[in-house]
Design a protein around this motif. Structure first.
Motif, PDB file in Angstrom:
ATOM      1  N   PRO A 288      47.231-113.284 -61.436  1.00 27.71           N
ATOM      2  CA  PRO A 288      47.854-114.299 -62.290  1.00 27.71           C
ATOM      3  C   PRO A 288      47.381-115.705 -61.926  1.00 27.71           C
ATOM      4  CG  PRO A 288      49.495-112.779 -61.405  1.00 27.71           C
ATOM      5  CD  PRO A 288      48.227-112.507 -60.667  1.00 27.71           C
ATOM      6  N   VAL A 289      47.265-116.547 -62.919  1.00 27.54           N
ATOM      7  CA  VAL A 289      46.811-117.922 -62.698  1.00 27.54           C
ATOM      8  C   VAL A 289      47.705-118.664 -61.707  1.00 27.54           C
ATOM      9  CG1 VAL A 289      46.476-120.172 -63.799  1.00 27.54           C
ATOM     10  CG2 VAL A 289      45.587-118.101 -64.891  1.00 27.54           C
ATOM     11  N   PRO A 290      49.038-118.601 -61.827  1.00 24.56           N
ATOM     12  CA  PRO A 290      49.884-119.305 -60.842  1.00 24.56           C
ATOM     13  C   PRO A 290      49.658-118.824 -59.411  1.00 24.56           C
ATOM     14  CG  PRO A 290      51.179-118.680 -62.762  1.00 24.56           C
ATOM     15  CD  PRO A 290      49.868-117.990 -62.891  1.00 24.56           C
ATOM     16  N   LEU A 291      49.427-117.512 -59.245  1.00 28.22           N
ATOM     17  CA  LEU A 291      49.190-116.984 -57.903  1.00 28.22           C
ATOM     18  C   LEU A 291      47.868-117.506 -57.341  1.00 28.22           C
ATOM     19  CD1 LEU A 291      50.031-115.088 -55.607  1.00 28.22           C
ATOM     20  CD2 LEU A 291      48.784-113.245 -56.778  1.00 28.22           C
ATOM     21  N   ALA A 292      46.843-117.589 -58.195  1.00 25.75           N
ATOM     22  CA  ALA A 292      45.550-118.119 -57.740  1.00 25.75           C
ATOM     23  C   ALA A 292      45.693-119.564 -57.284  1.00 25.75           C
ATOM     24  CB  ALA A 292      44.516-118.007 -58.864  1.00 25.75           C
ATOM     25  N   TYR A 293      46.430-120.370 -58.070  1.00 30.43           N
ATOM     26  CA  TYR A 293      46.675-121.754 -57.661  1.00 30.43           C
ATOM     27  C   TYR A 293      47.438-121.808 -56.341  1.00 30.43           C
ATOM     28  CZ  TYR A 293      45.134-124.226 -61.910  1.00 30.43           C
ATOM     29  OH  TYR A 293      44.380-124.788 -62.916  1.00 30.43           O
ATOM     30  N   ALA A 294      48.455-120.964 -56.208  1.00 28.17           N
ATOM     31  CA  ALA A 294      49.299-121.001 -55.018  1.00 28.17           C
ATOM     32  C   ALA A 294      48.524-120.611 -53.766  1.00 28.17           C
ATOM     33  CB  ALA A 294      50.503-120.071 -55.207  1.00 28.17           C
ATOM     34  N   VAL A 295      47.764-119.513 -53.832  1.00 27.70           N
ATOM     35  CA  VAL A 295      47.006-119.063 -52.663  1.00 27.70           C
ATOM     36  C   VAL A 295      45.898-120.067 -52.335  1.00 27.70           C
ATOM     37  CG1 VAL A 295      45.536-117.238 -51.740  1.00 27.70           C
ATOM     38  CG2 VAL A 295      47.543-116.646 -53.104  1.00 27.70           C
ATOM     39  N   GLY A 296      45.233-120.595 -53.374  1.00 25.94           N
ATOM     40  CA  GLY A 296      44.204-121.601 -53.135  1.00 25.94           C
ATOM     41  C   GLY A 296      44.764-122.839 -52.477  1.00 25.94           C
TER      42      GLY A 296
ATOM     43  N   PRO B 223      38.519-111.588 -61.577  1.00 29.66           N
ATOM     44  CA  PRO B 223      39.920-111.130 -61.488  1.00 29.66           C
ATOM     45  C   PRO B 223      40.927-112.030 -62.191  1.00 29.66           C
ATOM     46  CG  PRO B 223      38.821-110.823 -59.394  1.00 29.66           C
ATOM     47  CD  PRO B 223      37.854-111.590 -60.253  1.00 29.66           C
ATOM     48  N   VAL B 224      40.772-113.346 -62.086  1.00 27.83           N
ATOM     49  CA  VAL B 224      41.742-114.245 -62.719  1.00 27.83           C
ATOM     50  C   VAL B 224      41.584-114.198 -64.231  1.00 27.83           C
ATOM     51  CG1 VAL B 224      42.605-116.610 -62.867  1.00 27.83           C
ATOM     52  CG2 VAL B 224      41.766-115.726 -60.677  1.00 27.83           C
ATOM     53  N   ALA B 225      40.361-114.261 -64.719  1.00 26.46           N
ATOM     54  CA  ALA B 225      40.120-114.220 -66.159  1.00 26.46           C
ATOM     55  C   ALA B 225      40.531-112.874 -66.748  1.00 26.46           C
ATOM     56  CB  ALA B 225      38.644-114.489 -66.457  1.00 26.46           C
ATOM     57  N   ALA B 226      40.338-111.802 -65.987  1.00 19.27           N
ATOM     58  CA  ALA B 226      40.672-110.468 -66.473  1.00 19.27           C
ATOM     59  C   ALA B 226      42.163-110.155 -66.383  1.00 19.27           C
ATOM     60  CB  ALA B 226      39.891-109.419 -65.687  1.00 19.27           C
ATOM     61  N   GLY B 227      42.928-111.034 -65.754  1.00 21.62           N
ATOM     62  CA  GLY B 227      44.364-110.816 -65.644  1.00 21.62           C
ATOM     63  C   GLY B 227      44.793-110.024 -64.425  1.00 21.62           C
ATOM     64  N   GLN B 228      43.836-109.662 -63.567  1.00 22.15           N
ATOM     65  CA  GLN B 228      44.191-108.922 -62.353  1.00 22.15           C
ATOM     66  C   GLN B 228      44.972-109.803 -61.383  1.00 22.15           C
ATOM     67  OE1 GLN B 228      40.806-107.227 -60.345  1.00 22.15           O
ATOM     68  NE2 GLN B 228      42.007-106.317 -58.708  1.00 22.15           N
TER      69      GLN B 228
ATOM     70  N   ALA C 145      48.189-103.831 -53.906  1.00 23.10           N
ATOM     71  CA  ALA C 145      46.799-103.493 -53.577  1.00 23.10           C
ATOM     72  C   ALA C 145      45.821-104.141 -54.554  1.00 23.10           C
ATOM     73  CB  ALA C 145      46.615-101.972 -53.585  1.00 23.10           C
ATOM     74  N   THR C 146      46.129-104.078 -55.857  1.00 26.23           N
ATOM     75  CA  THR C 146      45.223-104.681 -56.841  1.00 26.23           C
ATOM     76  C   THR C 146      45.203-106.197 -56.722  1.00 26.23           C
ATOM     77  OG1 THR C 146      46.971-104.728 -58.538  1.00 26.23           O
ATOM     78  CG2 THR C 146      45.543-102.784 -58.465  1.00 26.23           C
ATOM     79  N   LEU C 147      46.347-106.788 -56.395  1.00 27.38           N
ATOM     80  CA  LEU C 147      46.387-108.241 -56.215  1.00 27.38           C
ATOM     81  C   LEU C 147      45.533-108.666 -55.031  1.00 27.38           C
ATOM     82  CD1 LEU C 147      50.146-109.075 -56.914  1.00 27.38           C
ATOM     83  CD2 LEU C 147      48.171-109.687 -58.316  1.00 27.38           C
ATOM     84  N   LEU C 148      45.667-107.937 -53.911  1.00 30.78           N
ATOM     85  CA  LEU C 148      44.866-108.267 -52.730  1.00 30.78           C
ATOM     86  C   LEU C 148      43.379-108.086 -53.007  1.00 30.78           C
ATOM     87  CD1 LEU C 148      47.012-106.729 -49.841  1.00 30.78           C
ATOM     88  CD2 LEU C 148      46.589-109.156 -50.292  1.00 30.78           C
ATOM     89  N   THR C 149      43.041-107.003 -53.712  1.00 32.98           N
ATOM     90  CA  THR C 149      41.640-106.770 -54.067  1.00 32.98           C
ATOM     91  C   THR C 149      41.117-107.878 -54.972  1.00 32.98           C
ATOM     92  OG1 THR C 149      41.978-104.380 -53.916  1.00 32.98           O
ATOM     93  CG2 THR C 149      40.033-105.141 -55.118  1.00 32.98           C
ATOM     94  N   GLY C 150      41.934-108.280 -55.937  1.00 32.80           N
ATOM     95  CA  GLY C 150      41.531-109.353 -56.843  1.00 32.80           C
ATOM     96  C   GLY C 150      41.347-110.676 -56.126  1.00 32.80           C
TER      97      GLY C 150
ATOM     98  N   ALA D 152      37.540-114.650 -53.784  1.00 32.34           N
ATOM     99  CA  ALA D 152      37.050-115.421 -52.634  1.00 32.34           C
ATOM    100  C   ALA D 152      35.544-115.296 -52.455  1.00 32.34           C
ATOM    101  CB  ALA D 152      37.765-114.967 -51.372  1.00 32.34           C
ATOM    102  N   ARG D 153      34.872-114.455 -53.274  1.00 30.33           N
ATOM    103  CA  ARG D 153      33.414-114.302 -53.282  1.00 30.33           C
ATOM    104  C   ARG D 153      32.850-113.926 -51.900  1.00 30.33           C
ATOM    105  NH1 ARG D 153      35.158-116.617 -57.641  1.00 30.33           N
ATOM    106  NH2 ARG D 153      33.882-118.060 -58.875  1.00 30.33           N
TER     107      ARG D 153
END
Length: 329
Positions: free
Chosen positions: A120-128, A113-118, A37-42, A47-48
């Protein structure tokens, strides 16, 4: 030269007690628990959603041509809106993953969310990356190859902006402006609508007006606070940014007037020349927005448009007049 005698254990303990009394109490930050849930929210926050309103520009060309509510237009434009939103989200995710370390040192961006650690950086790259691949591919099937090519060009340009172009004077303004123009063009491409040269001029310089007014506002607000926001702003002068938004506003108004007069010269059966009358509302909207730009309060265009009642009324009046012109009433 005398040496300071080493502190005894008692002196050390008294000094430590004094320091503890003087130092402000700090509540230890609890470790962030990552759940689905927190990952999806983050990811959603990254996604702004507040910026999605920009993607409504995809309806600009169809609305101008009077084809907004035709049967093929609604599903195609809805698809283009969603696909542009996915592409923009991909860029935001990659940008935040790339800037995570720098954002952590920023007073406001550290809550992202990414800077705050909510997230993870690899997940942000992967989803993007996944969104960046799927959106153009889906455009080929849902809309047209031309829109898919436009989305691919948009992604390439925005990723180049994240990597290096945002640090190049003037080019950064051009890239952001071009992103807005691409949104407006995509609606016409989706429906095969020829785009008027005046439409392109008005849209392009209107976008430059808002982008440069935003930069100007940021520069005014950060005066004496170097490093508090975009580093490139220290390279611009407020005088230069003021010149850019004033020039862009003038060209946008001229382009709209030429567009309205050109189209208004065609035969019509409406009671009043609504298209030409809409020039009044358009000019008033630009002048009203310029008030906030001049004050250095146009940092977020969507906030200006949504919060100022007078501007909202003018915008509704313009929409009504232009709608009547398109409907030929």
């Amino acid at each position: 030269m005398t040496e300071t005698a080493p502190l005894t254990n008692g002196a050390r303990s008294r000094e430590a007690a004094l320091l503890e009394q003087r130092a402000p109490e700090r509540t230890p930050t609890p470790p962030l628990k990552r759940t689905p849930a927190t990952l999806l929210t983050g990811l959603l926050r990254t996604a702004r959603p507040k910026q999605w309103i920009k993607n409504l520009l995809v309806v600009a060309a169809p609305a101008a041509a009077g084809e907004l509510f035709t049967r093929p237009a609604i599903p195609r434009l809805a698809a283009v809106f969603v696909l542009f939103t996915a592409c923009a989200a991909a860029v935001y995710l990659v940008n935040d993953a790339r800037d995570a370390d720098a954002d952590r040192a920023h007073p406001a961006k550290r809550h992202r969310p990414v800077a705050a650690g909510q997230v993870p950086v690899p997940l942000a790259y992967a989803v993007g990356g996944l969104l960046g691949v799927l959106a153009p591919a889906a455009a080929v099937w849902l809309v047209s190859p031309a829109v898919a090519a436009l989305l691919t060009a948009y992604l390439g340009m925005q990723l180049a902006y994240c990597v290096s172009l945002k640090r190049v004077l003037v080019v950064d303004l051009v890239v952001v402006t071009t992103g807005f123009l691409m949104r407006a063009v995509s609606g016409g491409l989706a429906l095969g609508i020829p785009l008027s040269r005046w439409f392109l001029i008005t849209t392009g310089f209107g976008a430059l007006f808002m982008v440069s007014a935003k930069r100007y506002s940021e520069a005014v607000q950060m005066a004496g606070k170097a490093g508090a926001t975009r580093a490139l702003l220290t390279e611009y002068t407020t005088g230069y940014l003021r010149f850019v938004w004033q020039l862009a506003a003038g060209v946008a108004v001229l382009g709209y007037c030429m567009w309205a007069l050109e189209e208004g010269g065609l035969p019509h059966t409406s009671v009043l020349p609504w298209r030409q009358l809409s020039m009044v509302a358009f000019v008033l909207a630009v002048l009203r927005y310029a008030v906030f730009a001049d004050r250095g309060a146009a940092g977020e265009p969507e906030d200006v448009v949504l919060r100022d009642r007078a501007l909202a009324v003018i915008g509704l009046a313009w929409l009504a007049m232009y709608g009547l012109a398109v409907a030929n009433w």
